[in-house]
Write a protein that holds these residues in place. Structure first.
Motif, PDB file in Angstrom:
ATOM      1  N   PHE A   1       0.844  -1.190   0.000  1.00 52.03           N
ATOM      2  CA  PHE A   1       0.000   0.000   0.000  1.00 52.03           C
ATOM      3  C   PHE A   1       0.883   1.244   0.000  1.00 52.03           C
ATOM      4  N   LEU A   2       0.278   2.379  -0.314  1.00 48.17           N
ATOM      5  CA  LEU A   2       1.004   3.647  -0.391  1.00 48.17           C
ATOM      6  C   LEU A   2       0.635   4.555   0.783  1.00 48.17           C
ATOM      7  N   VAL A   3       1.605   5.347   1.233  1.00 47.51           N
ATOM      8  CA  VAL A   3       1.335   6.400   2.205  1.00 47.51           C
ATOM      9  C   VAL A   3       1.877   7.714   1.653  1.00 47.51           C
ATOM     10  N   GLU A   4       1.304   8.807   2.108  1.00 45.88           N
ATOM     11  CA  GLU A   4       1.682  10.125   1.599  1.00 45.88           C
ATOM     12  C   GLU A   4       2.129  11.036   2.730  1.00 45.88           C
ATOM     13  N   GLY A   5       3.115  11.871   2.446  1.00 39.82           N
ATOM     14  CA  GLY A   5       3.542  12.889   3.394  1.00 39.82           C
ATOM     15  C   GLY A   5       4.678  12.434   4.293  1.00 39.82           C
ATOM     16  N   HIS A   6       5.441  13.401   4.779  1.00 41.85           N
ATOM     17  CA  HIS A   6       6.626  13.108   5.595  1.00 41.85           C
ATOM     18  C   HIS A   6       6.263  12.371   6.889  1.00 41.85           C
ATOM     19  N   HIS A   7       5.181  12.781   7.538  1.00 42.50           N
ATOM     20  CA  HIS A   7       4.801  12.172   8.825  1.00 42.50           C
ATOM     21  C   HIS A   7       4.548  10.675   8.681  1.00 42.50           C
TER      22      HIS A   7
END
Length: 244
Positions: A26-32
């Motif tokens: 799966f994909l995640v977005e953003g630095h956090h």
């Protein structure tokens, strides 16, 4: 480092297909979220518009590629490719079971609340929005990386699994239920079950619980499942003497 700019690159096309769902990635977005994924050991690869300093494999890409992979209107400029990790040895604690909760924002909110109130595992019955959709992940604020998750279980499978492990099943309903403030809870070996936004828990599942609880309200006929779940989880932890 050479920058990849083609949105039609085979690898980018393959990653873009993950937005439709995948058994293992799966994909995640953003630095956090990328940082949380890295800390959990889930992160496999990073695509970013700026050089990524982490230990994982990284790819420098154009902002147009980030836009192709992102579900956000204004993405931060960094995407993480993650693997799903099944935490078999999760810490002891209560379980949250979602019965056909369809809004991914509600699912993510409930994952976040579950972690905040000491729940170690979250399971879902088939028909529930995926834990790994972009909206659910964003709403969870990274809680997915700290919980043991099982999704897409059949109702009978979920009940058998929980009962075999000795969990007391606490349903949620508007009728034929006890005031949640009066529940008796000898320990934290319990599972809270929350149902579909419009229909609630299935009648067959309500018939398999040990007790069903309701939240007294006035002026409106029901609460959002994310709100109701937070109220019930906090109260159950209070009853178990686990509230910090």
């Amino acid at each position: 480092m050479e920058r990849l700019t083609s949105r039609n690159n085979p690898h980018i096309k393959e990653l873009s297909s993950l937005k439709k769902g995948d058994p293992s990635l799966f994909l995640v977005e953003g630095h956090h979220l990328v940082e949380m994924a890295s800390a959990s050991g889930s992160l496999l690869e990073v695509l970013s518009v700026e050089p990524y300093p982490g230990k994982e494999k990284s790819l420098l890409v154009s902002y147009e590629i980030i836009e192709k992979l992102s579900a956000s209107k204004t993405p931060e400029g960094i995407i993480g490719v993650c693997r799903k990790i099944e935490k078999e040895n999760a810490k002891d604690g209560p379980v949250l079971l979602l019965d056909r909760v369809q809004d991914p924002g509600n699912v993510g909110t409930l994952l976040r609340s579950a972690l905040a109130f000491g729940f170690s595992k979250v399971y879902s019955i088939e028909g529930t929005a995926s834990f790994y959709g972009s909206k659910a992940i964003a709403s969870s604020q990274g809680a997915i990386f700290s919980l043991a998750l099982k999704e897409g279980l059949k109702e009978e499978e979920a009940v058998a699994l929980l009962k075999s492990q000795g969990f007391r099943l606490i349903g949620s309903a508007l009728e034929n239920a006890e005031d949640f403030r009066a529940l008796s809870l000898p320990d934290d070996k319990y599972c809270l079950i929350l149902g579909n936004e419009g229909q609630g828990m299935s009648p067959s599942l309500l018939g398999k619980t040990d007790v069903n609880a309701y939240i007294p309200i006035s002026g409106i006929d029901s609460l959002n499942v994310g709100v109701a779940g937070g109220i019930l989880m906090e109260r159950l932890q209070e009853l178990a003497g686990k509230v910090i």
